[in-house]
Write a protein that holds these residues in place. Structure first.
Motif, PDB file in Angstrom:
ATOM      1  N   MET A  55      53.411  46.364  42.454  1.00 27.12           N
ATOM      2  CA  MET A  55      52.005  46.056  42.509  1.00 27.12           C
ATOM      3  C   MET A  55      51.834  44.570  42.197  1.00 27.12           C
ATOM      4  SD  MET A  55      49.017  47.255  39.909  1.00 27.12           S
ATOM      5  CE  MET A  55      48.288  48.648  40.683  1.00 27.12           C
ATOM      6  N   PRO A  56      51.148  43.827  43.044  1.00 30.04           N
ATOM      7  CA  PRO A  56      50.953  42.410  42.766  1.00 30.04           C
ATOM      8  C   PRO A  56      50.009  42.198  41.598  1.00 30.04           C
ATOM      9  CG  PRO A  56      49.781  43.053  44.764  1.00 30.04           C
ATOM     10  CD  PRO A  56      50.560  44.250  44.293  1.00 30.04           C
ATOM     11  N   LEU A  57      50.264  41.156  40.832  1.00 31.71           N
ATOM     12  CA  LEU A  57      49.390  40.811  39.728  1.00 31.71           C
ATOM     13  C   LEU A  57      48.180  40.078  40.270  1.00 31.71           C
ATOM     14  CD1 LEU A  57      51.938  39.591  37.056  1.00 31.71           C
ATOM     15  CD2 LEU A  57      50.749  41.771  37.153  1.00 31.71           C
ATOM     16  N   SER A  58      47.027  40.374  39.704  1.00 28.63           N
ATOM     17  CA  SER A  58      45.804  39.704  40.109  1.00 28.63           C
ATOM     18  C   SER A  58      45.651  38.423  39.305  1.00 28.63           C
ATOM     19  CB  SER A  58      44.608  40.623  39.848  1.00 28.63           C
ATOM     20  OG  SER A  58      43.409  39.957  40.155  1.00 28.63           O
ATOM     21  N   SER A  59      45.400  37.345  39.992  1.00 27.19           N
ATOM     22  CA  SER A  59      45.094  36.113  39.276  1.00 27.19           C
ATOM     23  C   SER A  59      43.632  35.816  39.508  1.00 27.19           C
ATOM     24  CB  SER A  59      45.979  34.966  39.749  1.00 27.19           C
ATOM     25  OG  SER A  59      45.741  34.731  41.120  1.00 27.19           O
ATOM     26  N   ALA A  60      43.040  35.164  38.549  1.00 29.91           N
ATOM     27  CA  ALA A  60      41.604  34.928  38.634  1.00 29.91           C
ATOM     28  C   ALA A  60      41.256  33.635  37.935  1.00 29.91           C
ATOM     29  CB  ALA A  60      40.861  36.083  37.979  1.00 29.91           C
ATOM     30  N   PRO A  61      40.131  33.056  38.323  1.00 28.87           N
ATOM     31  CA  PRO A  61      39.662  31.890  37.584  1.00 28.87           C
ATOM     32  C   PRO A  61      39.414  32.254  36.127  1.00 28.87           C
ATOM     33  CG  PRO A  61      38.350  32.270  39.578  1.00 28.87           C
ATOM     34  CD  PRO A  61      39.265  33.438  39.402  1.00 28.87           C
ATOM     35  N   PHE A  81      40.523  41.403  31.859  1.00 31.85           N
ATOM     36  CA  PHE A  81      41.217  41.890  30.670  1.00 31.85           C
ATOM     37  C   PHE A  81      40.525  43.147  30.130  1.00 31.85           C
ATOM     38  CE2 PHE A  81      41.893  41.976  26.058  1.00 31.85           C
ATOM     39  CZ  PHE A  81      43.285  41.956  26.007  1.00 31.85           C
ATOM     40  N   ARG A  82      39.197  43.082  29.996  1.00 36.90           N
ATOM     41  CA  ARG A  82      38.446  44.246  29.510  1.00 36.90           C
ATOM     42  C   ARG A  82      38.581  45.425  30.474  1.00 36.90           C
ATOM     43  NH1 ARG A  82      34.308  43.126  25.431  1.00 36.90           N
ATOM     44  NH2 ARG A  82      33.265  44.963  26.268  1.00 36.90           N
ATOM     45  N   SER A  83      38.564  45.160  31.766  1.00 39.69           N
ATOM     46  CA  SER A  83      38.727  46.232  32.757  1.00 39.69           C
ATOM     47  C   SER A  83      40.098  46.883  32.638  1.00 39.69           C
ATOM     48  CB  SER A  83      38.531  45.691  34.175  1.00 39.69           C
ATOM     49  OG  SER A  83      37.211  45.284  34.373  1.00 39.69           O
ATOM     50  N   ALA A  84      41.127  46.080  32.437  1.00 35.65           N
ATOM     51  CA  ALA A  84      42.477  46.627  32.297  1.00 35.65           C
ATOM     52  C   ALA A  84      42.565  47.539  31.082  1.00 35.65           C
ATOM     53  CB  ALA A  84      43.489  45.489  32.180  1.00 35.65           C
ATOM     54  N   PHE A  85      41.998  47.116  29.955  1.00 33.08           N
ATOM     55  CA  PHE A  85      42.091  47.929  28.744  1.00 33.08           C
ATOM     56  C   PHE A  85      41.164  49.137  28.764  1.00 33.08           C
ATOM     57  CE2 PHE A  85      44.993  44.960  26.984  1.00 33.08           C
ATOM     58  CZ  PHE A  85      45.718  45.727  26.090  1.00 33.08           C
ATOM     59  N   ARG A  86      40.147  49.132  29.621  1.00 33.67           N
ATOM     60  CA  ARG A  86      39.308  50.338  29.759  1.00 33.67           C
ATOM     61  C   ARG A  86      40.132  51.500  30.293  1.00 33.67           C
ATOM     62  NH1 ARG A  86      33.473  49.347  32.345  1.00 33.67           N
ATOM     63  NH2 ARG A  86      33.547  51.603  32.136  1.00 33.67           N
ATOM     64  N   THR A  87      41.224  51.217  31.004  1.00 36.46           N
ATOM     65  CA  THR A  87      42.057  52.281  31.582  1.00 36.46           C
ATOM     66  C   THR A  87      43.215  52.665  30.661  1.00 36.46           C
ATOM     67  OG1 THR A  87      43.528  50.747  32.740  1.00 36.46           O
ATOM     68  CG2 THR A  87      41.512  51.435  33.898  1.00 36.46           C
TER      69      THR A  87
END
Length: 171
Positions: A1-7, A15-21
């Protein structure tokens, strides 16, 4: 799975979305505060060492958190689904805690103990490490109160509390 990079401005959101899961166990951390007992719900408690017994958790943002960060000792109550009412009381800002109707006592060492918690670990804070807007606390376990519970485990996932049941077991 590719890592998402973001501004940088969206990294916080990702980060918050990742930890919600990512489900986490639920604890209530208490201490003797300046004006009486203080406590809050925490989902960041983690085992650090079995020998000697030690754990960690992080806190930020509230008056209760500030007093817990300054405390020399705390009690980490490992909560299960039977204690959802208590967990909710300690997770909502402004909610009255440590009322006469709540089953709690003051330990001889001064910390408040919630008797309904299946496990309560009285700890001495050994390290306070600033990390971003939080403080990471490491603590040595001094005493363990409690016994195994038959109630279902309680976890925090996607901004809600959930119980784990035998039906949710997959392995």
């Amino acid at each position: 799975m590719p890592l998402s990079s973001a501004p940088a401005d969206t990294t916080h959101h990702l980060f918050r979305s990742a930890f919600r899961t990512h489900p986490a166990g639920v604890a209530v951390v208490t201490a003797a505060g300046e004006g009486g007992p203080v406590g809050l719900t925490a989902s960041s408690v983690a085992s650090v060492s079995a020998d000697p017994p030690a754990l960690s958790f992080s806190l930020s943002g509230s008056r209760s958190a500030e007093q817990l960060i300054q405390a020399e000792t705390v009690v980490v109550h490992m909560m299960d689904a039977a204690q959802l009412k208590l967990v909710n009381i300690f997770s909502r800002p402004g909610t009255e805690r440590f009322t006469a109707g709540m089953d709690w006592v003051t330990l001889p060492t001064g910390e408040p103990l919630l008797r309904a918690a299946p496990w309560a670990l009285r700890c001495r804070i050994t390290h306070r490490v600033p990390v971003g807007t939080s403080i990471l606390l490491a603590a040595e376990v001094l005493e363990i109160h409690g016994a195994p519970s038959t109630a279902e485990p309680l976890v925090y996932h996607d901004r809600s509390f959930h119980r784990l049941t035998d039906a949710s077991r997959i392995g």
